[in-house]
Write a protein that holds these residues in place. Structure first.
Motif, PDB file in Angstrom:
ATOM      1  N   ARG A 148       0.848  -1.194   0.000  1.00 28.43           N
ATOM      2  CA  ARG A 148       0.000   0.000   0.000  1.00 28.43           C
ATOM      3  C   ARG A 148       0.884   1.245   0.000  1.00 28.43           C
ATOM      4  NH1 ARG A 148      -5.398  -0.617  -0.838  1.00 28.43           N
ATOM      5  NH2 ARG A 148      -5.588  -2.849  -0.749  1.00 28.43           N
ATOM      6  N   TRP A 172      -2.056  -6.743   8.028  1.00 30.20           N
ATOM      7  CA  TRP A 172      -2.969  -7.120   6.943  1.00 30.20           C
ATOM      8  C   TRP A 172      -3.316  -8.611   7.020  1.00 30.20           C
ATOM      9  CZ3 TRP A 172      -0.870 -10.254   2.796  1.00 30.20           C
ATOM     10  CH2 TRP A 172      -1.844 -10.684   1.899  1.00 30.20           C
ATOM     11  N   ARG A 176      -7.004 -10.315   7.465  1.00 30.24           N
ATOM     12  CA  ARG A 176      -7.519 -11.241   6.456  1.00 30.24           C
ATOM     13  C   ARG A 176      -7.869 -12.583   7.100  1.00 30.24           C
ATOM     14  NH1 ARG A 176      -7.606 -10.953   0.605  1.00 30.24           N
ATOM     15  NH2 ARG A 176      -7.705 -13.075  -0.129  1.00 30.24           N
ATOM     16  N   THR A 365     -19.504  -1.357  -3.154  1.00 24.21           N
ATOM     17  CA  THR A 365     -19.188  -2.175  -4.321  1.00 24.21           C
ATOM     18  C   THR A 365     -20.419  -2.915  -4.844  1.00 24.21           C
ATOM     19  OG1 THR A 365     -18.547  -3.845  -2.732  1.00 24.21           O
ATOM     20  CG2 THR A 365     -16.773  -2.591  -3.748  1.00 24.21           C
ATOM     21  N   ASN A 429      -6.773   1.618  -8.922  1.00 26.22           N
ATOM     22  CA  ASN A 429      -6.210   1.299  -7.613  1.00 26.22           C
ATOM     23  C   ASN A 429      -4.731   1.688  -7.591  1.00 26.22           C
ATOM     24  OD1 ASN A 429      -6.156   0.278  -5.023  1.00 26.22           O
ATOM     25  ND2 ASN A 429      -7.280  -1.561  -5.591  1.00 26.22           N
ATOM     26  N   ARG A 431      -0.695   1.130  -5.856  1.00 26.74           N
ATOM     27  CA  ARG A 431       0.286   0.449  -5.021  1.00 26.74           C
ATOM     28  C   ARG A 431       1.581   1.257  -5.066  1.00 26.74           C
ATOM     29  NH1 ARG A 431      -3.599  -2.152  -3.723  1.00 26.74           N
ATOM     30  NH2 ARG A 431      -3.800  -4.420  -3.656  1.00 26.74           N
ATOM     31  N   PRO A 505     -12.370  -7.702 -11.930  1.00 21.54           N
ATOM     32  CA  PRO A 505     -13.087  -6.704 -11.122  1.00 21.54           C
ATOM     33  C   PRO A 505     -12.937  -6.959  -9.625  1.00 21.54           C
ATOM     34  CG  PRO A 505     -14.630  -8.236 -12.112  1.00 21.54           C
ATOM     35  CD  PRO A 505     -13.299  -8.547 -12.705  1.00 21.54           C
ATOM     36  N   ARG A 511      -4.186 -10.366  -2.370  1.00 20.82           N
ATOM     37  CA  ARG A 511      -5.170  -9.440  -1.805  1.00 20.82           C
ATOM     38  C   ARG A 511      -6.478  -9.471  -2.597  1.00 20.82           C
ATOM     39  NH1 ARG A 511      -2.269  -4.775   1.626  1.00 20.82           N
ATOM     40  NH2 ARG A 511      -4.329  -4.672   2.521  1.00 20.82           N
ATOM     41  N   CYS A 513     -10.273 -10.021  -3.604  1.00 24.16           N
ATOM     42  CA  CYS A 513     -11.456  -9.749  -2.767  1.00 24.16           C
ATOM     43  C   CYS A 513     -11.905 -11.009  -2.033  1.00 24.16           C
ATOM     44  CB  CYS A 513     -12.574  -9.251  -3.667  1.00 24.16           C
ATOM     45  SG  CYS A 513     -14.126  -9.012  -2.803  1.00 24.16           S
TER      46      CYS A 513
HETATM   47  C1  HEM Z   1     -19.325  -6.440  -6.508  1.00 23.84           C
HETATM   48  C2  HEM Z   1     -18.803  -6.409  -5.318  1.00 23.84           C
HETATM   49  C3  HEM Z   1     -17.340  -6.296  -5.004  1.00 23.84           C
HETATM   50  C4  HEM Z   1     -16.285  -5.949  -5.809  1.00 23.84           C
HETATM   51  C5  HEM Z   1     -16.300  -5.610  -7.284  1.00 23.84           C
HETATM   52  C6  HEM Z   1     -15.102  -5.995  -4.984  1.00 23.84           C
HETATM   53  C7  HEM Z   1     -13.829  -5.698  -5.433  1.00 23.84           C
HETATM   54  C8  HEM Z   1     -12.707  -5.744  -4.649  1.00 23.84           C
HETATM   55  C9  HEM Z   1     -11.394  -5.391  -5.098  1.00 23.84           C
HETATM   56  C10 HEM Z   1     -11.027  -4.913  -6.491  1.00 23.84           C
HETATM   57  C11 HEM Z   1     -10.553  -5.566  -4.062  1.00 23.84           C
HETATM   58  C12 HEM Z   1      -9.034  -5.324  -4.041  1.00 23.84           C
HETATM   59  C13 HEM Z   1      -8.776  -3.981  -3.437  1.00 23.84           C
HETATM   60  C14 HEM Z   1      -7.313  -3.687  -3.305  1.00 23.84           C
HETATM   61  O1  HEM Z   1      -6.485  -4.554  -3.518  1.00 23.84           O
HETATM   62  O2  HEM Z   1      -6.979  -2.545  -2.983  1.00 23.84           O
HETATM   63  C15 HEM Z   1     -11.332  -6.023  -2.942  1.00 23.84           C
HETATM   64  C16 HEM Z   1     -10.807  -6.297  -1.702  1.00 23.84           C
HETATM   65  C17 HEM Z   1     -11.582  -6.652  -0.615  1.00 23.84           C
HETATM   66  N1  HEM Z   1     -12.928  -6.902  -0.604  1.00 23.84           N
HETATM   67 FE1  HEM Z   1     -14.181  -6.747  -2.174  1.00 23.84          FE
HETATM   68  N2  HEM Z   1     -15.454  -6.356  -3.715  1.00 23.84           N
HETATM   69  C18 HEM Z   1     -16.807  -6.558  -3.680  1.00 23.84           C
HETATM   70  C19 HEM Z   1     -17.563  -6.938  -2.603  1.00 23.84           C
HETATM   71  C20 HEM Z   1     -17.075  -7.204  -1.354  1.00 23.84           C
HETATM   72  C21 HEM Z   1     -17.872  -7.604  -0.210  1.00 23.84           C
HETATM   73  C22 HEM Z   1     -19.377  -7.807  -0.243  1.00 23.84           C
HETATM   74  C23 HEM Z   1     -17.024  -7.755   0.841  1.00 23.84           C
HETATM   75  C24 HEM Z   1     -17.298  -8.156   2.269  1.00 23.84           C
HETATM   76  C25 HEM Z   1     -18.401  -8.617   2.741  1.00 23.84           C
HETATM   77  C26 HEM Z   1     -15.691  -7.454   0.361  1.00 23.84           C
HETATM   78  C27 HEM Z   1     -14.563  -7.488   1.125  1.00 23.84           C
HETATM   79  C28 HEM Z   1     -13.304  -7.188   0.684  1.00 23.84           C
HETATM   80  C29 HEM Z   1     -12.135  -7.134   1.543  1.00 23.84           C
HETATM   81  C30 HEM Z   1     -12.121  -7.368   3.043  1.00 23.84           C
HETATM   82  C31 HEM Z   1     -11.057  -6.805   0.730  1.00 23.84           C
HETATM   83  C32 HEM Z   1      -9.608  -6.595   1.158  1.00 23.84           C
HETATM   84  C33 HEM Z   1      -8.803  -7.829   0.857  1.00 23.84           C
HETATM   85  C34 HEM Z   1      -7.338  -7.648   1.237  1.00 23.84           C
HETATM   86  O3  HEM Z   1      -6.815  -6.532   1.192  1.00 23.84           O
HETATM   87  O4  HEM Z   1      -6.733  -8.655   1.544  1.00 23.84           O
HETATM   88  N3  HEM Z   1     -15.766  -7.137  -0.968  1.00 23.84           N
HETATM   89  N4  HEM Z   1     -12.636  -6.120  -3.326  1.00 23.84           N
END
Ligand code: HEM
Length: 590
Positions: A148, A172, A176, A365, A429, A431, A505, A511, A513
């Protein structure tokens, strides 16, 4: 230096840029007994500028040697007309307000005929890429070389603090590890939770549609996803669906959608204000603290958010202490995410930061996905009819869908994929590189690659899924067209399966989602229930707040902006400016 010390960091930077050369010039003048008289001020100014140029030159030379060592070539640099590329920064700041989303970046890539560029603003390297292989290297194959980073943490600290989106390495991993079991299949297949909130949402749509009134879909979906997530994550329904909705025809422009003035309004406004402030900081670049010298702009909104979340956090900690004293032990499967989080620490700030991060991840999202599916259903009635036919065939006209029924909806999945392709909720995004490295050989878009690219150390790289997922070199000349069939046609699908980073997406790598399956289940469940009752979705431009419809000049440009009926914008996540005003109606047979 702690990320909240951004003013001190700026002071050090200014000292380095101004005081160091001034002191050196003073020493030179003193030792040579030179007096400059009226030329003193211009001489100092000239020396400071020459010093800065000299530093850039030395850095370029060092980088050139380092690049050779790594077998790489420098990334093409944007050449502005003004020193420090001030004109490029100005052009970008202006474009963020008036242009189609990310069009200014696409324009630069086209101008320089490459997919990775160095903007170098105020002498600071700033890499942007729409290259899928370079993005893959940053988030997956070269994961350990990036993080980050200090600048991103500095921007987000006051909002997301210790949360998962703002931490690297051990912290982190800890977050996770705690969150993952709560998004396991058994937990996210409990559709009873979705059903209650879906029915509440549909009842709002139903009362509006019986009076033929439009609804602000983006706002409604954000309430639905927030209420569902709050109950899912901490066992308490925030019940924002019961708050005051934006009024059709009278709505004013809010920070993202249409504004409301109730308590939920103040929570969302605070939530959205933080996202906007952080986005602006990123756009201004590393000198953003200059604009917040006398106060952190997020302080007020963060306080409002705290008023909502802190009581839940305090209750979780006191419940834990009470249970502990009573000698009651419960397994992870019986706990909510918040209870489990409270078990791992007594630090209320840490708990709140992570809770807020999870709410951010799950609210905006998934609401964004539902908003854009509704938008496409309004633009493409034939797609809506096909979707509805599939829903009725597999789930019936009134039954609550089962996990198996949802899995069998192939066309629904194609529509969702296509929506996420054109409108990824996280469209860009950032980094930061930990040290210098070489980005792999790539660039299939603008012809012959010249060699692996030299990525300087401690430098930001912005990667752009929205541009990758609309790149005609990867997706064909119809890349900007909404066509769910591309996900059902084996020949076209094979192009994607042979190059999976064309479509990410939910990101990729360590990392990736963790809420992907939860989001897809929730969105599909909602759409099934919606389509069982409604089959016609009509955009209502006259209900859009003033200033939220796409500018006329977009029609004469290129790509999707020529056909867009809404104004897509981004502040951490994608949204429709002013919200999406839609009339929901049912055909006579249903
Ligand atoms: C259409 C819905 C969603 C999309 C398109 C999406 C997309 C993403 C993306 C692109 C990232 C990476 C972000 C990064 O690396 O900076 C991410 C990370 C994450 N998402 Fe989602 N997300 C969605 C829904 C959700 C939902 C519903 C949850 C939880 C209930 C969630 C929890 C997380 C978490 C906790 C991370 C961080 C993972 C990490 O850094 O290890 N997301 N998401």
């Amino acid at each position: 230096m702690h990320p909240t010390w951004y003013r001190t960091r700026l002071l050090f930077d200014v000292c380095r840029a101004l005081l160091l050369p001034s002191t050196i010039l003073t020493l030179i003048l003193n030792t040579t007994h030179t007096r400059l008289g009226f030329l003193t001020v211009p001489s100092y100014a000239l020396f400071i500028v020459t010093w800065a140029f000299g530093k850039c030159l030395i850095r370029d030379t060092v980088q050139a040697f380092d690049a050779k060592r790594l077998g790489a070539v420098p990334i093409t640099r944007v050449q502005g007309k003004w020193p420090g590329n001030v004109d490029v920064l100005y052009r970008m700041m202006k474009a963020f307000k008036t242009s189609y989303i990310l069009d200014v970046y696409l324009g630069l890539f086209e101008e320089y005929q490459c997919t990775t560029l160095n903007l170098r603003i105020f002498g600071v390297d700033q890499i942007i890429t729409m290259d899928e292989d370079h993005s893959k290297f940053v988030i997956a194959t070269g994961f350990h070389r990036f993080w980050r980073g200090t600048y991103q943490k500095e921007r987000m600290e006051s909002f997301l603090g210790n949360g998962i989106f703002n931490r690297d390495d051990e912290m982190w991993k800890m977050h996770r590890g705690i969150a993952r079991p709560f998004l396991a299949r058994e937990r996210i297949s409990d559709f009873e939770l979705f059903e209650r909130h879906v029915q509440h949402t549909l009842s709002i749509i139903s009362s509006a549609s019986s009076g033929k009134l439009p609804v602000e879909a983006q706002d409604l979906y954000a309430r639905f996803t927030l209420d569902t997530a709050s109950e899912f994550l901490f066992g308490q329904n925030l019940d924002t669906l019961s708050g005051t909705l934006p009024t059709p025809g009278k709505a004013s422009l809010g920070l993202k959608g249409s504004a409301t003035h109730d308590e939920f309004g103040s929570f969302t406004q605070a939530f959205e204000a933080c996202q906007q402030i952080i986005t602006n900081r990123a756009r201004i670049g590393y000198i953003w603290p200059l604009f917040e010298l006398f106060g952190d702009k997020t302080a007020g909104p963060v306080k409002t958010i705290g008023r909502w979340l802190d009581p839940h956090v305090e209750r979780a900690i006191s419940d834990k202490i009470r249970m502990h004293k009573a000698g009651v032990q419960s397994s992870v499967s019986e706990k909510t995410f918040l209870q489990h989080l409270a078990d791992s620490t007594n630090d209320p700030v840490l708990i709140r930061d992570q809770l807020l991060s999870m709410l951010l991840a799950s609210r905006d999202t998934t609401a964004c996905l539902l908003t854009f599916v509704t938008y496409f259903m309004a633009l493409h009635p034939e797609v809506t009819q096909k979707l509805r036919a599939e829903v009725l065939q597999h789930c019936g006209p009134t039954q609550a869908p089962t996990y198996e029924a949802i899995k069998s909806l192939r066309y629904m999945r194609a529509v969702i994929n296509e929506t996420l392709r054109l409108f990824p909720p996280v469209p860009l995004n950032v980094r930061e590189s930990r040290a210098a490295c070489a980005l792999p050989l790539s660039d299939r878009t603008f012809g012959e690659p010249s060699g692996p690219l030299y990525m300087p150390g401690k430098t930001n790289i912005v990667y752009l899924p929205l541009l990758v997922q609309r790149n005609t070199a990867l997706w064909g000349t119809d890349a900007d067209v909404f066509d769910p069939e591309r996900w059902l046609d084996p020949a076209r699908l094979s192009i994607y399966t042979s190059n999976p980073m064309m479509y990410a997406p939910f990101s990729a790598g360590p990392r990736v989602c963790i809420g992907q399956q939860y989001a897809l289940n929730e969105a599909t469940y909602f759409l099934v229930r919606l389509l069982q009752q409604y089959d016609t979705f009509t955009l209502v431009p006259e209900a859009q707040p003033e200033g939220s419809l796409p500018p006329e000049e977009w029609k004469f440009r290129r790509g999707r902006q020529t056909v867009e009926k809404i104004w897509p914008s981004a502040a951490l996540t994608l949204y429709v400016k002013g919200g999406l005003w839609v009339r929901y109606s049912r055909s006579s047979q249903s």
